[in-house]
Structure formats: structure tokens, C-alpha cells
Design a protein around this motif. Structure first.
Motif, PDB file in Angstrom:
ATOM      1  N   VAL A 141      59.095  37.515  56.239  1.00  0.00           N
ATOM      2  CA  VAL A 141      60.369  38.178  57.038  1.00  0.00           C
ATOM      3  C   VAL A 141      61.275  38.193  56.416  1.00  0.00           C
ATOM      4  O   VAL A 141      61.361  37.036  55.595  1.00  0.00           O
TER       5      VAL A 141
ATOM      6  N   TRP B 268      56.989  40.826  64.111  1.00  0.00           N
ATOM      7  CA  TRP B 268      57.814  39.889  64.157  1.00  0.00           C
ATOM      8  C   TRP B 268      59.239  41.029  63.909  1.00  0.00           C
ATOM      9  O   TRP B 268      59.188  41.688  62.898  1.00  0.00           O
TER      10      TRP B 268
ATOM     11  N   TRP C 284      64.464  36.220  64.243  1.00  0.00           N
ATOM     12  CA  TRP C 284      62.913  36.819  64.400  1.00  0.00           C
ATOM     13  C   TRP C 284      62.015  37.258  65.337  1.00  0.00           C
ATOM     14  O   TRP C 284      62.412  34.725  65.708  1.00  0.00           O
TER      15      TRP C 284
END
Length: 835
Positions: free
Chosen positions: A346, A389, A380
Motif C-alpha cells: 500500500v 486494503w 489502512w
């Protein structure tokens, strides 16, 4: 004095710009350093639940003391630029400093702790004085049974319930250790210490005969080691280390059994084992894996916390890493092959920020958190249904001193400016199915190239701001902001805009690549951003280097940091030129027709106040009187008078011309103090008006607060006794509505960060000082840790966001907003009837 009805409604802050400053506890609270404080943040409620104030320098490292049974922690360790390590302990539901470890001669940059018994804590701290110190903290009950020698006589202090003693100092010559991590060797209670530093090595120390000795040095990294962390799984220790060489190395430490043969009949490729001897036992250390996936320095790593399954504690083999490439990666071994792979990645895209400084994971592994170079938290959560996510809502705040703040005229949101070169807008948000109202940043109207200094609202959706430059800038809200404010505050667009037409408003704003001015983006501009044009056919240089374009947001919850940086800017509609030096203060009248501005000045010719028309944005007048910087100004609520206070220790009062004449907007000097008649003997920092325009108040570095009003004839004289508040009074504000006993309520902010509440009632006899009564103050947790820069009462009675409740009940409340040099914005709920 009875405890005042003063409740902290909102705290806005962010993490300090250091790698080891965030720690997520098993109890669900995230502890992080913000300026000189440790903030305890509840990610479920999205609010700061407590601020721990004891450090006198920036907090650089924070670490929960984890328990082996995975129960919520009751102890927390922090290290700061005041060279101290503080152990905090939970007592009666609140955390208090129970031991201060003093002995380092430089800022502490990393801390860790491990519990050796119920009454015995071992703490390790790394400092820029090129040492790592080991401390033992023992509760009073365990003192008699503990025999420890200390080589530092001066590194010893007793406070509260813990006795802290420096056990040992490990010196690294001219090198620095960036991080330390403590664990217990498998099958024993022997502590092992890992240190990673600027020599690109990881050093392992084991406690033998009471002292820590270096038994092994792990090599392999090719740049500074930024973070190290132990994890225990199935009787083995796992050590992760990350470095500026963009790599992560995972090592395994396990006990050697005597049954293992020394020679293998078959030729098997095995990793080299480093053997260490501890009290007759043999332990082996091998390199388990090297993880490559980041494209920039890896600053932080964190093992997924262990969890309780049945009667045993289970450690998942998952490792989280954070890098300056703006990404976080979750690593783990594949089930079949055992090979370590990237499970999740992420991150953030765009914006003018650098990357991530550190990472943490929630106790159940369902949320991951990173903190960035500019202090922002990025959270997240794993959507269990889809396995994806998604970004979550977090708090945000300034990462440098907050210089000024202002409520909107209706009292529904506040705008703040700070030395972090940003202007931020906060408003209350009511979540569905949640009765609690939390405040959030929903717009960042201005991201500048100069430190921001002052601002004033001109109507609901327009403000003027000043920075460390000679220019004033005027900003007007775009259509996208008004729509999102209506969504988040559950208000209708018609009610927000009144008679103003939304059709003429631009959609949003964007900043050119090398510019400082926010350009308006209209509906037609958005249509022309279509990507169908062949990217290779550049008609001009400007086509090749496009500005960061704004994307309209449809928000039902506060935006992420990514959106705040790019998609919530306000268009700049005007620049005001006229001052010769950096801007210092601004004010606007209640009718929003005139803006007054002043700049830094060391000569009378530069200390003049300039008046501007809000319709034409032309300069109306220059008001010369002071000889040094005008520090603050305030228009009277009836718009007839302008008050200014100055560094030259005097104030001046300007009266607007006859409203019936043509020269309505011209101001003339009505009254002022000179060096001979001045009551204040130091710089006057702040001033404000009473709601009836009868009185005004001044506060000064000489610790005095004085209320002035009409005397005989046209004279303006002190109407109150001189109030000594005990410290430099840097901010003052008068509540816009009277108390039930018809007295005036004042808030006074001090240089030490405390806020005091006083009632003042006009009196004939000023000699006794009975006209003042102190009715409230902030406690140690509520106060700022540095100077209070600005105080502002909500212009309406009641609490923002509580409009739907019974109005009579809400009238009992007032809200006070404060801005501090400690990077924090606070909003207090004050029950006036209880004062």
C-alpha cells in the motif's frame, strides 16, 4: 476552588519527524510523540484520548512495554531531545511519569523495554552521544531483593513508584546507534540486545554476570541500519533489520541441541551458522532471508503482534516495512515453499511529500499504519469481505508551530495557519451509528512556500492570510468544498450558501509545478483534462510538464492525506501589495467590509497599519502611530473602533468616521498610550473586545492583564485592577456572551502553555483586586507544552455539531479554541453555568 467544567473536546496534532516515534499497543491505543508530548490515540474513536506532558524537548522515540500474555500494556517508555528517558505507568486509568532516567548527554533517538518480572523492567536507550544505556526500573516492593551495581552515580533518579538506575553504558566511539531492540533468549530469562547503527552492522549483546557483552556482529547491510526488531516464535528468536541500502534482512536465533551431528552424509547447502555461547548453552544465528522490494531507504520494520490462540501465544510470521518510496509492504513466507514474498503493498501517490518514517500494525493484524515525513498518519484497514486494503480516516494536524486560528462567523468550523507552511480547516463530523462527534481536517486551502503567520475570515467562505512574505493573499472556497462541507456536517447547501449563487464558484484549485498561487479550476477545465490525447504529441513545453490537476471529491467522510494535499485547495482570488516586510497580524470588522494588516517593523514608517476594502481589494488607508511591530489588532463588535497593540509596549485606538458622511471608512486616532502613560512595561502580545464594545483587554509579557474602558471626557483609562497571571500572557480572549451573574468571562493563554479562565465584573474600587475571580484552568494534560499563540471563543453559544439538540441545553456551553507553539490545536467545551 472546585474543578472547572472544562473538557477537552478536540486535539489536533501529528507525529514528530523521527523514525521510532509511533507504537501501537495491545490495548488498541497508538502512542506517538508530538512536539514535547506523547499522544495516546484511539483509532476506533478517531480521537486523542490523552496527552502525556513531561518532556522538555521533542519526543523522538516511544515504545509500549509489551506483556508476554498479550494483555493490554500498563507501561510506556519515551525518549526525547531533553536527553531523558521517561517510564510512564497507568495508575487509576491515567498514565503518569513514574521514572525519569537522566544520564545521556545528547538527544535520545530510540528506546525499548522488556519486563523481567512483575516488579523489574529493563530499558535500553540509544542516543546521539554515541552510547546505548541500559537501565533497570524496579518498583518499591522489589527494591530490597534486587542487587545491581551502577557505574554512573549521576544517572540515577527516584520518582513515583519506580526506582530507575543506570546498569551499564555501551559506547560506540564516534558511531551512532539508530535503533535498539530487547528480547529474552529462548528457554531462559537472559536478555539479549540488538543494536543497528551507522556502521551498517547489527550488534548483538547478551547479559552475562550482570553486564551486557557483545557476542556477535551481523554484517551484510551496505548502508546505515535504520531499524531492528525481535519476535519470538516456537522457542526461536527472529530478528528483522532494515537499512538505507533499500533491503531488509531477517535473521533467526535458536538453541543448538547436542543431538545435532556435525557432519552431513548428503551434500546439503546450508546457511552459515554463527555460534554464540551463553552460560554453557549454545545458540546459532543464521540469515533467514533478504527482502528486496523497496526503491528507497527503508526506515521502519514491524512484526505482526502475537495473539492468544487457546492457551498459547502464537506469533504470525508477517513483517511490515515502511520506506521513503511512499510505500508499505507486508511480507511473509509462502505456505508451500517457505519462500518470503510480498503479500500486500500500500502507499501514497503524488503530493509534494517525502516517504514514510515508520510503520505499525494493530493487535489483530487488520489495520496497518505509517507515519510520514510531514507527520501525517496513514491508516489502512483490511476489508474482510473483499480481501482488499482500504484507506481509513485518521486525525491530522500541523507539524510545526500553529500561529493563528479563526472561527467561521457561524462557528461551524475553524481555520488554522502554522509555521509548517499550511492553512488547514477543521470541522465536526458525526459518524452514522455513533453518538460521539469528532473533529477532522476536511480541507487544506493553502500549501505555501513560506511559513504562515496570520489569517482572518472575511465572510463564511473567504479568508485573507499572511506569511513570511510581503504579500497578503485572499482565498475563496470552491464549489467542491461547499458541497463536501454540506455532506460531512449534514447541512443543506442552501443553508450554507444563503443567497450566494453556487454556479459562479470554481470547481476547485490546483497549483502550477513551480508556482505558489492556487489557480481556480472550472467545470470546463475538468472536461479538457481528457486522457484521449496521445501523450507523445506535446504541442508545447507546458503540455509536457502539466500542473498537478485537481480531481473533484464527493466526500461522505473526512478525506485522506493524499486528497488533502492535492484536491482540497482553495483558489487564490487576490494578492494585496503594500507592506515592506513580512506579515505579522490581520483583523477584519464584523460587517466584513474592511481588513486591517500589519507587518514586522523596527522603524515607525514600517509599523503603520494598512486598511483594505473587501469589495475592491484596494488599499483604503495607512494608520501610522506605533514605532515597532504591531503584534495584534481587533475591531470592536459594532465595527466603530479598531484596537492595535504593539511591541513598543503601547496600544492605539482608531475610530471610524461618521457613518452618515461620505468618508465612512476613514479611521482617525481616537486614543493611545505613550511611553509616559503606558501601564505595560514589556511587549503587549494580545488584545480583544467585550461583546458590547464597551471594554477591551490587553495582555503582555510583563504578566499583566488589564481591561480598559471609557474614562472622563474622551479619555480611555484602566477599568480593572492590574491582574498578575504569574507568567507572560501571550494570548487573551473575551467570551462573546456574558455569564449568568452578568460578569465577563476571559481566557488567558500563558507562555508556559497553560490557559486560565477569569471572570471580571466592573467595580468602583480597583485597589482590592476583587473585580477579578479565577474560575478555571487547564491541568497538566490539557495545557500546551509551549507558548499559547492564539485563543478564540466560538462566536455563538453552544457546541459546534450539536445543533440538533435542545437549544436551551446547548446555551449553557461555550467553546474555546487554542493554538500553540507545540504544533497542537485544541478545542475546549466549557460549561459556563458551572463556573
Amino acid at each position: 476552588m472546585a474543578a472547572p467544567a472544562m473538557d477537552t473536546c478536540h486535539v489536533s496534532c501529528c507525529a514528530n519527524r523521527t523514525p521510532n516515534v509511533v507504537s501501537w499497543g495491545r490495548g488498541g491505543l497508538i502512542a506517538f510523540g508530538t512536539c514535547n508530548s506523547v499522544a495516546l490515540y484511539n483509532p476506533q474513536e478517531i480521537r486523542i484520548v490523552e496527552l502525556l506532558n513531561k518532556h522538555t524537548g521533542r519526543v523522538n522515540a516511544v515504545q509500549w512495554v509489551h506483556k508476554q500474555d498479550c494483555s493490554p500494556e500498563t507501561q510506556l517508555v519515551s525518549g526525547g531531545s531533553d536527553n531523558n528517558v521517561i517510564v510512564w505507568e497507568k495508575q487509576d486509568g491515567k498514565f503518569t511519569a513514574c521514572a525519569v532516567c537522566s544520564g545521556h548527554s545528547g538527544p535520545v533517538c530510540a528506546v525499548d523495554a522488556v519486563s523481567l518480572s512483575s516488579s523489574h523492567l529493563l530499558v535500553a536507550s540509544a542516543s546521539s552521544d554515541s552510547t546505548v544505556k541500559l537501565w533497570t526500573c524496579t518498583s518499591d516492593t522489589g527494591l530490597k531483593s534486587l542487587q545491581l551495581c551502577s557505574s554512573e552515580e549521576d544517572s540515577h533518579i527516584h520518582l513515583g513508584l519506580l526506582e530507575a538506575e543506570c546498569l551499564q553504558t555501551v559506547s560506540f566511539g564516534s558511531g551512532f546507534m539508530m535503533d535498539v531492540s530487547l528480547a529474552l533468549l529462548p528457554g531462559s530469562r537472559v536478555p539479549v540486545l540488538a543494536c543497528g547503527g551507522d556502521d551498517s552492522k547489527v550488534h548483538l549483546y547478551v547479559q552475562l554476570s550482570g553486564q551486557f557483552q557483545r557476542l556477535l556482529t551481523l554484517t551484510g547491510h551496505e548502508d546505515w541500519v535504520r531499524s531492528v526488531e525481535w519476535a519470538t516464535k516456537d522457542g526461536e528468536l527472529w530478528l528483522a533489520s532494515c537499512s538505507q541500502d533499500c533491503l531488509i534482512r531477517v535473521w533467526k536465533l535458536f538453541a543448538k541441541t547436542a543431538a545435532e551431528p556435525d557432519h552431513q552424509t548428503d551434500a546439503i547447502i546450508k546457511m552459515k551458522e554463527n555460534i554464540i555461547q551463553v552460560s554453557g548453552d549454545e545458540f546459532a544465528v543464521t540469515l533467514e532471508t533478504v527482502l528486496a522490494g523497496h526503491e528507497n531507504w527503508v526506515y521502519g520494520i514491524h512484526w505482526q503482534p502475537p495473539c492468544v490462540k487457546g492457551d498459547s501465544v502464537e506469533q504470525p510470521l508477517k513483517l511490515l516495512s515502511a520506506s521513503m518510496d511512499k510505500t508499505m509492504i507486508l511480507w511473509g513466507p509462502e505456505e508451500d515453499s517457505g519462500m518470503w514474498v510480498e503479500l500486500v503493498r500500500v502507499g501514497e501517490v503524488g503530493g509534494n511529500t517525502l516517504g514514510f518514517y515508520g510503520c505499525q500494525m494493530s493487535p489483530d493484524g487488520s489495520m496497518i499504519l505509517a507515519h510520514a515525513f510531514h507527520g501525517a498518519l496513514h491508516l489502512w484497514h483490511c476489508d474482510r469481505n473483499q480481501g482488499k486494503w482500504r484507506p481509513s480516516v485518521v486525525i491530522s494536524g500541523h507539524f510545526n508551530a500553529v500561529q493563528d486560528l479563526s472561527w467561521d462567523p457561524e462557528g461551524e468550523f475553524i481555520i488554522t495557519v502554522g509555521s509548517d507552511q499550511t492553512t488547514r480547516l477543521f470541522t465536526p463530523w458525526t459518524r452514522k451509528g455513533c453518538s460521539q462527534i469528532t473533529w477532522h481536517e476536511i480541507s487544506r486551502p493553502q500549501i505555501h512556500g513560506y511559513d504562515m503567520q496570520c489569517l482572518t475570515m472575511v465572510g463564511r467562505f473567504q479568508f485573507v492570510s499572511g506569511a513570511d512574505e510581503k504579500v497578503l493573499r485572499v482565498f475563496k472556497a470552491p464549489r467542491n468544498f461547499v458541497e463536501n462541507l454540506a455532506n460531512i456536517s449534514c447541512t443543506s447547501l442552501e443553508k450554507l450558501l444563503g443567497c450566494n449563487d453556487i454556479a459562479d464558484l470554481p470547481e476547485g484549485a490546483s497549483t502550477p509545478a513551480l508556482g505558489l498561487s492556487n489557480k481556480a479550476v472550472f467545470q470546463g477545465d475538468l472536461a479538457s483534462q481528457s486522457p484521449q490525447q496521445d501523450s507523445e504529441n506535446f504541442n508545447s513545453m507546458s503540455d509536457q510538464y502539466k500542473e498537478s490537476y485537481f480531481q473533484p471529491l464527493k466526500l461522505t467522510e473526512p478525506p485522506t492525506e493524499d486528497d488533502l494535499l492535492q484536491n482540497t485547495l482553495w483558489p487564490e482570488v487576490q494578492k494585496l501589495y503594500g507592506h515592506g516586510f513580512e506579515m505579522f497580524c490581520l483583523a477584519s470588522d464584523s460587517a466584513k467590509t474592511v481588513v486591517a494588516s500589519a507587518c514586522k517593523a523596527s522603524k515607525p514608517e514600517h509599523a503603520a497599519i494598512l486598511l483594505w476594502s473587501t469589495t475592491s481589494w484596494k488599499q483604503l488607508q495607512s494608520l501610522p502611530c506605533h514605532s515597532l511591530t504591531v503584534t495584534q489588532m481587533a475591531f470592536s463588535p459594532n465595527g466603530r473602533l479598531l484596537l492595535a497593540v504593539s511591541r513598543d509596549r503601547t496600544w492605539s485606538l482608531w475610530r471610524r468616521g461618521n457613518p452618515d458622511s461620505d468618508t465612512e471608512t476613514s479611521f482617525s486616532l481616537y486614543a493611545n498610550t505613550s511611553k509616559d502613560t503606558a501601564v505595560h512595561t514589556r511587549i503587549i502580545w494580545s488584545c480583544d473586545w467585550s461583546s458590547d464594545s464597551k471594554y477591551f483587554v490587553t495582555s503582555s509579557r510583563d504578566k499583566k492583564v488589564i481591561i480598559w474602558g471609557p474614562g472622563e471626557g474622551v479619555n480611555v483609562t484602566p477599568c480593572s485592577s492590574v491582574l498578575d497571571v504569574g507568567d507572560s500572557a501571550t494570548a487573551v480572549s473575551i467570551c462573546p456572551y456574558l455569564c449568568s451573574d452578568q460578569s465577563y468571562l476571559l481566557a488567558v493563554g500563558l507562555e508556559n502553555g497553560q490557559i486560565l479562565l477569569y471572570k471580571w465584573r466592573p467595580s468602583e474600587d480597583l485597589s482590592s483586586g476583587s473585580d477579578w475571580s479565577r474560575c478555571g484552568e487547564t491541568d497538566a494534560c490539557q495545557s500546551h507544552t509551549l507558548m499559547v499563540k492564539r485563543l478564540r471563543w466560538r462566536p455563538r453559544a453552544g457546541r459546534a455539531g450539536h445543533g440538533g439538540q435542545e437549544r436551551n441545553e446547548e446555551r449553557a456551553w461555550a467553546q474555546l479554541a487554542s493554538a500553540g507553539a507545540d504544533h497542537v490545536v485544541k478545542i475546549f467545551n466549557i460549561k459556563i453555568s458551572a463556573l
